[in-house]
Scaffold this motif. Structure first.
Motif: not given
Length: 206
Positions: A110-112, A125-134
């Motif tokens: 977290p930033g704070k 620090e953020i991890l992104f898991f974009p799955i969308e329509d898969s």
């Protein structure tokens, strides 16, 4: 004389053998047979995603952990097959009733943060898991000798129910249930505390 007296039995035997071979070949080609593989470096991760409220990132506010897994399913039969449900470790199911999110985010740092009344700042620090329509979500119809690729989602209350390393995936189809060993390679756990709304819901006051 021997050939004359045995020509009919020999012919009948030859026809029976040929019929058996053809029948067996058809049976072998048509038998239920699927393959499940994971490509090297494909996604196979245990998540504890950031939870904003009881509906974000998904509606499963009562479960902390998710497994997202990228797989390829191949129908190796000469007949079509339908996948009805996936089950991981005999515990969590992914089927037509499941409601996955198009994206999951995990704040590793977290930033704070507030600790002992003191606010600490750091590089977020953020991890992104974009799955969308898969999502490879049942019911899935797979034609003969065809492959489909997509993501599976499983949810768990207890992190000990899933392992870094080998796990067991069951694929329930219209013709047979298959079992495969699948590997989970990473974990990403959110450092963001659960919001009060979720804590209240888990206490049964929601």
């Amino acid at each position: 004389e021997f050939l004359k007296s045995n020509i009919i039995p020999v012919t009948a035997l030859s026809i029976s053998i040929a019929t058996f071979i053809i029948t067996f070949k058809n049976f072998w080609r048509n038998r239920a047979n699927i393959e499940c593989i994971q490509l090297e470096n494909s996604m196979a991760v245990v998540l504890k995603p950031d939870r904003i409220d009881t509906k974000t990132p998904d509606v499963y506010w009562d479960s902390d952990y998710r497994v997202i897994m990228d797989v390829i399913i191949t129908n190796k039969s000469a007949l079509p097959i339908s996948i009805i449900e996936f089950t991981l470790n005999n515990t969590s199911k992914f089927n037509s009733y499941s409601k996955p999110s198009p994206e999951y985010n995990v704040t590793i740092q977290p930033g704070k943060q507030e600790q002992d009344g003191i606010i600490h700042y750091a590089e977020e620090e953020i991890l992104f898991f974009p799955i969308e329509d898969s999502w490879l979500q049942p019911v899935i119809d797979i034609p003969p000798y065809t492959s489909l690729r997509g993501h599976l989602l499983f949810r768990f209350n207890d992190k000990s129910e899933v392992h870094i390393g080998n796990n067991m995936l069951e694929v329930i189809t219209s013709r047979k249930t298959f079992s495969f060993q699948v590997k989970i390679t990473k974990e990403a756990l959110s450092a963001i505390p659960l919001p009060d709304l979720v804590l209240i819901a888990r206490d049964g006051d929601y």
